[in-house]
Design an enzyme around this catalytic site. Structure first.
Site, PDB file in Angstrom:
ATOM      1  N   ASP A   1       0.880  -1.158   0.000  1.00  9.75           N
ATOM      2  CA  ASP A   1       0.000   0.000   0.000  1.00  9.75           C
ATOM      3  C   ASP A   1       0.929   1.223   0.000  1.00  9.75           C
ATOM      4  O   ASP A   1       2.014   1.169   0.575  1.00  9.75           O
ATOM      5  CB  ASP A   1      -0.867  -0.006   1.256  1.00  9.75           C
TER       6      ASP A   1
ATOM      7  N   THR B   1      -2.650   1.470  -4.731  1.00 12.09           N
ATOM      8  CA  THR B   1      -3.041   2.747  -4.143  1.00 12.09           C
ATOM      9  C   THR B   1      -4.373   3.236  -4.695  1.00 12.09           C
ATOM     10  O   THR B   1      -4.784   2.851  -5.797  1.00 12.09           O
ATOM     11  CB  THR B   1      -1.955   3.813  -4.401  1.00 12.09           C
TER      12      THR B   1
END
Length: 672
Positions: free
Chosen positions: A370, A518
């Site tokens: 992430d 993302t």
């Protein structure tokens, strides 16, 4: 091994008690189970003394060493000393065998007891009525070696469990409680949430809390693995057990007992140490199987030599087979590595929730990161404001909506507005729109605040080159719509962590493919991926769609690890083969992750895979040292090469078995 299980049970209960008390009162730690070690030590010393006359009077040993000692009733004297040795020195093994047979799980203790009993009663028979060579000296030395081996094993297991108990000793005994302006020293156990304490330079923080006043640097290395002292000031959280190195600070206690960070760490470490793994299951099956192999091999050996007319050799060979096959070290091979590796990772700020997942980490060949707060610092700052209405009005309405959002970008906009002295309006009908942004009403107008996804949803195109240019540089743009029209944009930047460069390179160096996941725009994702040299990326991914991307990578044949914050990334963490929550800080109770990294440092990710490979390697090595030698030893013990003068006596067999135990213990300690 019931005696070992008993020791571990005491160790676990000690640790649990200290965890529940937030690590207080280290006095008496280990006393409940250290007596097992002392018992083996005492039995070994006494049996060693009793062995001396047995060795001196043994006719077999006299013939080997070329001396002669004859006394009246020599056989009876040997039987007397050997009886004491069998009853006293062999008692732990006889007791363990009884428990194993009762549970219908005959393993190592049953093998030892069988070997001791066979050699003792055969030797006793030679004194009373049977012709043949006695095995009194082999019996004595076998007992000595077995006791020594168990003593070494017990010390090793206790040493590993004490690594956990050391965590429980971190907290101080007393705290300086501030009560009505007066400092009173009280036991840490008496602290309650809301209490205010003073932590002076050189002292340890008594429990988890928040700094009310004062500034200092706290050493958290023993707790989180963070090597550098961490600066603390008013409003910052502190962890119980961290060492205050400079100025005095006032701390308001927030958590005590089992709620503290340290208690949670101890609970996780204990759970991981006690959890079984695939490798442990293999070891257990091997130990059980080896018992039956040994018994059958001993029976066949006896039968073969007896049929050859060598009844005296038959019992010796059968006993030796039983001794050489004892899987003593097998019971230590896996648990000791588990205990040491779990304690080692905890000290490095890596907490294991799922033991099997940690072992399987060695096979990971793709890591998905992430972006925000993981590869980047997660501390957004507004670098530019593009306004198509009155600038202050744009700030006022946007900050008013974002004040109700928990998103880090929203907080950055609110902080920027507050710094400008802008007062926000009364907000009504606030609603968060996952993956899009937020909606609210203010001053009778409808306001939307969100990223590029918001504009896509409203079918609004960006034509302003100022915004496009900054987006191409990897910056994030947040847009504000007032009554359906684009009112302006906030441009923010999130700095890439220096540690991220090393982390990505370290993974790729080991042949691991790196992905970026993302919710940011294509431009931002592309910029970060290019900067870090990441193999591939997924942009504009909504939180509930992240798990789908993990499945997509898995479908390509990769074993995937997901690295996220454990909250928005929970579905993806669970979907991945290995879920890693990074930057947990003082909140270690993250249910969706297999591993928890206390520090917000992506460089710990390659360390996980390295430790996993080393841990598994040690387990495999230990299994070979513990049982692998039986492939050669059992045939030799049976007398396959007897005609070539190559034989293994019961004493040598016991020595080899105990040597494997020592090697396993030393090999496991080398993991540290």
């Amino acid at each position: 091994m019931d005696h070992m299980a008993h020791m571990k049970e005491h160790a676990a209960s000690d640790s649990e008690r200290h965890a529940g008390h937030a690590g207080q009162s280290s006095r008496g730690l280990g006393n409940d189970h250290s007596h097992h070690i002392e018992d083996y030590k005492k039995r070994f010393v006494i049996c060693l003394i009793l062995t001396l006359p047995v060795l001196l009077l043994s006719e077999t040993l006299q013939g080997l060493l070329g001396y002669s000692v004859l006394i009246p009733f020599q056989g009876w004297v040997l039987l007397f000393f050997s009886s004491i040795l069998y009853a006293y020195g062999g008692w732990p093994f006889l007791l363990g065998a009884r428990d194993e047979i009762r549970s219908k799980r005959p393993e190592m203790m049953s093998l030892i007891a069988t070997a001791l009993t066979a050699s003792f009663f055969y030797s006793a028979a030679t004194v009373f009525f049977m012709k043949g060579m006695d095995f009194f000296w082999e019996l004595a030395t076998l007992i000595d070696i077995m006791l020594l081996g168990h003593y070494i094993e017990a010390r090793s297991v206790l040493g590993a469990s004490r690594a956990l108990e050391e965590l429980a000793r971190i907290l101080p005994q007393e705290a300086h409680l501030l009560r009505k302006g007066i400092i009173v020293d009280v036991p840490v156990l008496e602290l309650k949430p809301g209490d205010e304490v003073i932590v002076r330079p050189g002292e340890k923080t008594p429990s988890d809390g928040i700094v009310l006043s004062g500034t200092s640097f706290l050493n958290e290395s023993l707790l989180t693995g963070e090597s550098k002292p961490v600066h603390k000031q008013a409003g910052d959280k502190v962890i119980g057990g961290s060492i205050n190195s400079e100025g005095a600070i006032n701390v308001r206690i927030e958590k005590v007992g089992e709620e503290t960070y340290l208690a949670q760490v101890i609970k996780l470490v204990r759970t991981a140490q006690e959890s079984k793994s695939h490798t442990q299951d293999t070891a257990n099956k091997a130990a059980s199987m080896l018992f039956y192999v040994a018994v059958i091999a001993a029976a066949l050996t006896y039968a073969a030599w007896f049929l050859l007319g060598r009844s005296d050799t038959a019992i010796e060979r059968a006993v030796t087979v039983l001794v050489i096959a004892c899987p003593h070290a097998l019971g230590l091979a896996i648990p000791l590595v588990v205990a040491i590796s779990t304690a080692l990772t905890a000290k490095s700020g890596i907490l294991i929730r799922d033991r099997t997942a940690f072992e399987e980490a060695r096979r990971i060949d793709a890591v998905v990161f992430d972006k925000t707060g993981t590869l980047t610092e997660g501390k957004f700052q507004v670098t530019d404001v593009v306004s198509y209405v009155d600038r202050n009005e744009l700030l006022r309405l946007t900050a008013g909506v974002e004040k109700y959002s928990e998103h880090i970008i929203a907080k950055a906009i609110v902080e920027y507005s507050d710094a400008k002295g802008i007062k926000t309006p009364e907000i009504k009908a606030f609603k968060a729109i996952p993956g899009i942004g937020a909606y609210a009403k203010a001053d009778g107008r409808e306001i939307y605040v969100g990223g590029p996804e918001l504009l896509d949803q409203k079918r609004i195109n960006i034509t302003d080159e100022r915004i496009k240019k900054q987006q191409s540089q990897g910056k994030t743009a947040i847009f504000t719509l007032i009554d359906g029209k684009l009112a302006g944009a906030f441009v923010l930047s999130d700095k890439i962590r220096q540690e991220s460069y090393e982390a990505v390179k370290g993974l790729q160096k080991n042949g691991i493919k790196v992905y970026l996941l993302t919710g940011d725009s294509q431009q931002v994702a592309s910029s970060v991926a290019q900067e870090l040299g990441i193999d591939d990326f997924f942009a504009q991914v909504l939180p509930d769609k992240k798990a789908e991307k993990i499945k997509l990578i898995k479908e390509k044949g990769y074993r995937v690890a997901m690295v996220g914050d454990g909250i928005n990334d929970a579905p993806a963490l669970v979907t991945a083969d290995l879920g890693i929550a990074i930057g947990a800080g003082t909140d270690v109770a993250i249910e969706s992750a297999d591993l928890i990294l206390v520090r917000n440092d992506p460089r710990d990710i390659p360390i996980i895979f390295d430790l996993s490979r080393k841990t598994y390697s040690k387990m495999v090595q230990n299994l070979w040292w513990a049982a692998g030698y039986n492939i050669v030893a059992i045939p030799l013990a049976a007398g396959v090469l007897y005609g070539y003068g190559l034989v293994l006596t019961p004493a040598i067999g016991a020595a080899l078995m105990s040597l494997s135990t020592v090697i396993v213990a030393l090999n496991s300690q080398a993991l540290d």
